[in-house]
Design a protein around this motif. Structure first.
Motif, PDB file in Angstrom:
ATOM      1  N   LEU A 129       0.827  -1.207   0.000  1.00  0.00           N
ATOM      2  CA  LEU A 129       0.000   0.000   0.000  1.00  0.00           C
ATOM      3  C   LEU A 129       0.862   1.257   0.000  1.00  0.00           C
ATOM      4  O   LEU A 129       0.582   2.221  -0.727  1.00  0.00           O
ATOM      5  N   SER A 130       1.906   1.263   0.814  1.00  0.00           N
ATOM      6  CA  SER A 130       2.786   2.421   0.884  1.00  0.00           C
ATOM      7  C   SER A 130       3.481   2.661  -0.454  1.00  0.00           C
ATOM      8  O   SER A 130       3.590   3.802  -0.920  1.00  0.00           O
ATOM      9  N   LEU A 131       3.929   1.585  -1.093  1.00  0.00           N
ATOM     10  CA  LEU A 131       4.590   1.720  -2.388  1.00  0.00           C
ATOM     11  C   LEU A 131       3.618   2.251  -3.440  1.00  0.00           C
ATOM     12  O   LEU A 131       3.934   3.195  -4.185  1.00  0.00           O
ATOM     13  N   LEU A 132       2.433   1.677  -3.515  1.00  0.00           N
ATOM     14  CA  LEU A 132       1.454   2.128  -4.498  1.00  0.00           C
ATOM     15  C   LEU A 132       1.060   3.580  -4.258  1.00  0.00           C
ATOM     16  O   LEU A 132       0.838   4.347  -5.202  1.00  0.00           O
ATOM     17  N   GLY A 133       0.993   3.962  -2.991  1.00  0.00           N
ATOM     18  CA  GLY A 133       0.604   5.325  -2.640  1.00  0.00           C
ATOM     19  C   GLY A 133       1.638   6.376  -2.976  1.00  0.00           C
ATOM     20  O   GLY A 133       1.341   7.578  -2.906  1.00  0.00           O
ATOM     21  N   ARG A 134       2.839   5.961  -3.336  1.00  0.00           N
ATOM     22  CA  ARG A 134       3.872   6.916  -3.743  1.00  0.00           C
ATOM     23  C   ARG A 134       3.864   7.181  -5.245  1.00  0.00           C
ATOM     24  O   ARG A 134       4.649   7.989  -5.732  1.00  0.00           O
ATOM     25  N   HIS A 135       2.988   6.486  -5.966  1.00  0.00           N
ATOM     26  CA  HIS A 135       2.950   6.618  -7.427  1.00  0.00           C
ATOM     27  C   HIS A 135       1.556   7.057  -7.841  1.00  0.00           C
ATOM     28  O   HIS A 135       0.605   6.267  -7.799  1.00  0.00           O
ATOM     29  N   PRO A 136       1.406   8.306  -8.267  1.00  0.00           N
ATOM     30  CA  PRO A 136       0.067   8.842  -8.525  1.00  0.00           C
ATOM     31  C   PRO A 136      -0.667   8.173  -9.669  1.00  0.00           C
ATOM     32  O   PRO A 136      -1.893   8.258  -9.740  1.00  0.00           O
ATOM     33  N   ASN A 137       0.043   7.500 -10.570  1.00  0.00           N
ATOM     34  CA  ASN A 137      -0.636   6.871 -11.700  1.00  0.00           C
ATOM     35  C   ASN A 137      -1.394   5.602 -11.325  1.00  0.00           C
ATOM     36  O   ASN A 137      -2.165   5.069 -12.129  1.00  0.00           O
ATOM     37  N   VAL A 138      -1.185   5.081 -10.102  1.00  0.00           N
ATOM     38  CA  VAL A 138      -1.958   3.926  -9.632  1.00  0.00           C
ATOM     39  C   VAL A 138      -3.368   4.401  -9.292  1.00  0.00           C
ATOM     40  O   VAL A 138      -3.548   5.293  -8.463  1.00  0.00           O
ATOM     41  N   ASN A 154     -24.069  -2.018  -0.003  1.00  0.00           N
ATOM     42  CA  ASN A 154     -24.216  -1.372  -1.310  1.00  0.00           C
ATOM     43  C   ASN A 154     -22.979  -0.571  -1.693  1.00  0.00           C
ATOM     44  O   ASN A 154     -22.695  -0.391  -2.880  1.00  0.00           O
ATOM     45  N   THR A 155     -22.221  -0.094  -0.718  1.00  0.00           N
ATOM     46  CA  THR A 155     -21.004   0.671  -1.029  1.00  0.00           C
ATOM     47  C   THR A 155     -19.877  -0.221  -1.534  1.00  0.00           C
ATOM     48  O   THR A 155     -18.834   0.292  -1.966  1.00  0.00           O
ATOM     49  N   ASP A 156     -20.069  -1.548  -1.491  1.00  0.00           N
ATOM     50  CA  ASP A 156     -19.059  -2.494  -1.956  1.00  0.00           C
ATOM     51  C   ASP A 156     -19.469  -3.180  -3.259  1.00  0.00           C
ATOM     52  O   ASP A 156     -18.754  -4.057  -3.739  1.00  0.00           O
ATOM     53  N   ARG A 157     -20.602  -2.799  -3.813  1.00  0.00           N
ATOM     54  CA  ARG A 157     -21.138  -3.543  -4.968  1.00  0.00           C
ATOM     55  C   ARG A 157     -21.040  -2.700  -6.235  1.00  0.00           C
ATOM     56  O   ARG A 157     -19.975  -2.588  -6.830  1.00  0.00           O
ATOM     57  N   ASN A 158     -22.162  -2.131  -6.656  1.00  0.00           N
ATOM     58  CA  ASN A 158     -22.168  -1.295  -7.859  1.00  0.00           C
ATOM     59  C   ASN A 158     -21.833   0.136  -7.444  1.00  0.00           C
ATOM     60  O   ASN A 158     -22.610   0.782  -6.735  1.00  0.00           O
ATOM     61  N   THR A 159     -20.693   0.621  -7.886  1.00  0.00           N
ATOM     62  CA  THR A 159     -20.202   1.903  -7.383  1.00  0.00           C
ATOM     63  C   THR A 159     -19.604   2.755  -8.489  1.00  0.00           C
ATOM     64  O   THR A 159     -19.180   2.259  -9.532  1.00  0.00           O
ATOM     65  N   GLU A 160     -19.568   4.050  -8.216  1.00  0.00           N
ATOM     66  CA  GLU A 160     -18.728   4.987  -8.962  1.00  0.00           C
ATOM     67  C   GLU A 160     -17.698   5.504  -7.976  1.00  0.00           C
ATOM     68  O   GLU A 160     -18.038   6.151  -6.978  1.00  0.00           O
ATOM     69  N   LEU A 161     -16.440   5.198  -8.219  1.00  0.00           N
ATOM     70  CA  LEU A 161     -15.345   5.554  -7.322  1.00  0.00           C
ATOM     71  C   LEU A 161     -14.613   6.750  -7.914  1.00  0.00           C
ATOM     72  O   LEU A 161     -13.990   6.643  -8.976  1.00  0.00           O
ATOM     73  N   LEU A 162     -14.687   7.876  -7.245  1.00  0.00           N
ATOM     74  CA  LEU A 162     -14.088   9.104  -7.768  1.00  0.00           C
ATOM     75  C   LEU A 162     -12.697   9.335  -7.193  1.00  0.00           C
ATOM     76  O   LEU A 162     -12.429   9.005  -6.032  1.00  0.00           O
ATOM     77  N   LEU A 163     -11.819   9.888  -8.004  1.00  0.00           N
ATOM     78  CA  LEU A 163     -10.498  10.293  -7.542  1.00  0.00           C
ATOM     79  C   LEU A 163      -9.951  11.347  -8.502  1.00  0.00           C
ATOM     80  O   LEU A 163     -10.437  11.502  -9.625  1.00  0.00           O
ATOM     81  N   LYS A 164      -8.963  12.075  -8.029  1.00  0.00           N
ATOM     82  CA  LYS A 164      -8.305  13.071  -8.876  1.00  0.00           C
ATOM     83  C   LYS A 164      -7.623  12.380 -10.045  1.00  0.00           C
ATOM     84  O   LYS A 164      -7.039  11.301  -9.893  1.00  0.00           O
ATOM     85  N   ASP A 165      -7.707  12.997 -11.208  1.00  0.00           N
ATOM     86  CA  ASP A 165      -7.036  12.444 -12.380  1.00  0.00           C
ATOM     87  C   ASP A 165      -5.541  12.720 -12.251  1.00  0.00           C
ATOM     88  O   ASP A 165      -5.099  13.868 -12.366  1.00  0.00           O
ATOM     89  N   PRO A 166      -4.715  11.689 -12.018  1.00  0.00           N
ATOM     90  CA  PRO A 166      -3.281  11.927 -11.791  1.00  0.00           C
ATOM     91  C   PRO A 166      -2.543  12.379 -13.043  1.00  0.00           C
ATOM     92  O   PRO A 166      -1.424  12.879 -12.945  1.00  0.00           O
ATOM     93  N   LEU A 167      -3.149  12.198 -14.211  1.00  0.00           N
ATOM     94  CA  LEU A 167      -2.475  12.564 -15.461  1.00  0.00           C
ATOM     95  C   LEU A 167      -3.039  13.832 -16.077  1.00  0.00           C
ATOM     96  O   LEU A 167      -2.609  14.237 -17.167  1.00  0.00           O
ATOM     97  N   ALA A 168      -3.985  14.461 -15.382  1.00  0.00           N
ATOM     98  CA  ALA A 168      -4.594  15.683 -15.935  1.00  0.00           C
ATOM     99  C   ALA A 168      -3.639  16.859 -15.804  1.00  0.00           C
ATOM    100  O   ALA A 168      -2.885  16.969 -14.848  1.00  0.00           O
TER     101      ALA A 168
END
Length: 563
Positions: free
Chosen positions: A436-445, A549-563
């Motif tokens: 988790l720590s490694l993935l969290g250091r790379h914004p493209n994940v 329901n929060t674990d099933r059909n979802t829209e997961l939002l996050l900042k676009d790391p490549l924008a």
């Protein structure tokens, strides 16, 4: 797609609501509204749980399934707020299906330990004889999808995130490959005509569908289905996936029964033999196994006298266990290519190097990274070795201009097995927290997709900054209820944000079928029904695995790391 407008989509959704009988029964008005809104935002909901999902009927101890209401879309904004108008700007950049924990099982194998069901409910499942029928119908459903439900983009690929087999048997691997690539298979070993598993034995602890004698399952309301086992071992056909697919190791693909390390050879010959273990006569056997397991040595000679609870079955060389290298090699065979790619992620070079992790293109914009989180030291939890951990870091740096989705069998919370790998005993092992720590250091994940727990769960990880945030998407198995797969869509919203849509799908089997129908679709329907009623899932087990329901059909939002 260019001819679709928000108005035409909304009108189509209203028609869909009418078709599925929306608002009828005890479904609340708020759920009606949530489902209506979900369908109005979707472009291609057909065949997904946005339309409908299996649901229990009645109130008895044993409940049949029927067609229930759909599962509404939940917008999750823990990592990023939702900006209005994004539906009209959305661009799908990568769409894939995730299958996980198929557990294709040789239910007649002498190397299965159902007799431990009293202490481990997963040691026996009443539906397990029907797994290949259920998997074939799941693959049929994925093939039949029109495209990503919220993008309309054709599926770029499928990924199966481990526990493809149940007991690491060569015949289970053959069945798995036939299912994924398409073709005929016969889910039978041992005797050509007679069922030799515990479901045809004189033991009331197991569900014996063909026998009109009481067992604990029939006492709980399970039906007598005289032809179930004979129908289960008839030849049947899988359509195979129509898109490229990739595979990931699970602990059941890398150890005996998902637990015992392959380096522990005490039981290896029992796979292809004729002695079916049914329990210890006294505690000497338990002690012998504990001692042998801890030292990874053979059973001592004096343990044999404690193994007198057994019966004789037909020996079958096809049950021989496979090694990780043989697992990869099987995917590289000419008759295993199917829709491709050759090797389904594994390459001849990786095979020569015994390297079971790789990267692959989901699309031009999205890179997939497949990890091997199993530990050859055995036990169910996993971790990453040092070489793989450093390779992952290098791949993340190289892919800095693409969105990255990471795949593994184990979720972060199940990666705490730091026992030394017997193949490289001095290599450092890394936990899920370190990953988790490694993935969290790379914004493209943008996502980490996994399985193993047999439960739907989606977790937000903040990373070091909002641009480094990502989602962990854990999907339930296809052996235990709710027997679902996911379609995952990565979308640019044109406003500096990304949306990741996760939509669950069930197999193409009807929600209810006659017990005397021996067709594949009817057996797959029964597979789902028995899984829902499995006594091992009592006390809310089915609901826990389905998730909220929060674990099933979802829209997961996050900042676009490549924008």
């Amino acid at each position: 797609m260019a001819n679709l407008t928000r108005r035409s989509i909304l009108l189509g959704s209203v028609a869909t609501l009418a078709l599925v009988g929306f608002g009828v029964g005890d479904v609340s008005r708020s759920r009606d509204r949530a489902l209506a809104l979900s369908l109005s935002r979707a472009l291609m909901p057909r065949g997904t749980t946005l339309e409908s999902a299996s649901a229990p009927l009645g109130s008895g101890a044993y409940r049949r399934l029927g067609t229930g209401a759909g599962v509404p879309l939940v917008v999750r904004t823990e990592l990023c707020p939702a900006i209005a108008g994004r539906d009209d700007r959305r661009e799908g950049v990568g769409v894939f299906a995730q299958l996980t924990d198929l557990h294709i099982v040789d239910a007649q194998s002498p190397m299965r330990f159902e007799s431990f069901v009293d202490v481990d409910k997963a040691a026996f499942r009443p539906q397990e004889a029907l797994g290949t029928h259920g998997a074939a119908q799941l693959i049929r459903r994925i093939d039949d999808l029109d495209g990503g439900p919220f993008t309309g983009r054709p599926l770029d690929c499928a990924v199966t995130t481990g526990d493809n087999t149940d007991n690491g048997e060569s015949i289970e691997l053959q069945w798995f490959l036939a299912l994924m690539n398409g073709g005929e298979l016969t889910a039978n070993t041992g005797h050509a005509r007679d069922w030799e598993g515990v479901q045809n034995a004189d033991d009331p602890r197991f569900y014996r569908p063909s026998i009109d004698d009481r067992d604990v399952y029939k006492t709980a309301g399970f039906p007598v289905i005289e032809r179930m086992l004979s129908a289960a071992i008839q030849p049947h056909t899988s359509p195979g996936l129509t898109m490229p697919w990739y595979t990931v190791f699970g602990n059941h693909d890398d150890s005996i029964g998902g637990t015992v390390p392959l380096s522990w050879s005490a039981l290896e010959s029992a796979y292809t033999g004729s002695v079916k273990f049914t329990g210890f006569a006294d505690d000497r056997g338990n002690k012998a196994v504990r001692d042998a397991f801890s030292s990874r040595t053979a059973l001592p000679p004096d343990a044999a006298s404690a193994l007198d609870r057994h019966w004789t079955v037909t020996a079958d060389d096809r049950r021989a266990p496979f090694t990780p290298t043989q697992f990869m090699a099987a995917h590289l065979l000419a008759d295993a290519v199917g829709p491709g790619p050759a090797g389904h992620g594994f390459t001849p070079e990786a095979l020569a190097q015994h390297r079971s992790w790789y990267s692959f293109p989901i699309s031009d914009d999205v890179l997939g990274i497949a990890l091997d989180s199993t530990n050859a030291a055995g036990f169910t939890h996993g971790s990453l070795g040092e070489a793989q951990f450093r390779w992952l870091e290098t791949e993340l740096v190289k892919a800095s201009d693409r969105y990255v989705v990471v795949f593994s069998h184990h979720p972060s919370g199940s990666m705490d097995n730091l026992r030394p790998d017997p193949r490289s005993p001095h290599e450092t092992r890394h936990t899920g927290a370190e990953v988790l720590s490694l993935l969290g250091r790379h914004p493209n994940v943008v996502a980490w997709v996994n399985g193993h727990t047999h439960a739907n769960r989606i977790t937000a990880h903040t990373g070091s900054t909002p641009r480094h945030a990502f989602w962990e998407i854990t999907t339930a198995s296809h052996i235990d209820f709710p027997q679902q797969a996911r379609v995952i869509e990565v979308c640019r919203n044109g406003d500096g944000t990304l949306s990741i849509f996760t939509t669950l799908v069930e197999s193409a089997a009807p929600h209810r079928a006659p017990y005397d129908d021996g067709s594949q679709s009817a057996l797959a329907s029964l597979y789902r029904e028995l899984a829902f009623n499995d006594l091992g899932s009592a006390s809310g087990g089915a609901a826990r695995r389905a998730g909220s329901n929060t674990d099933r059909n979802t829209e997961l939002l996050l900042k676009d790391p490549l924008a």
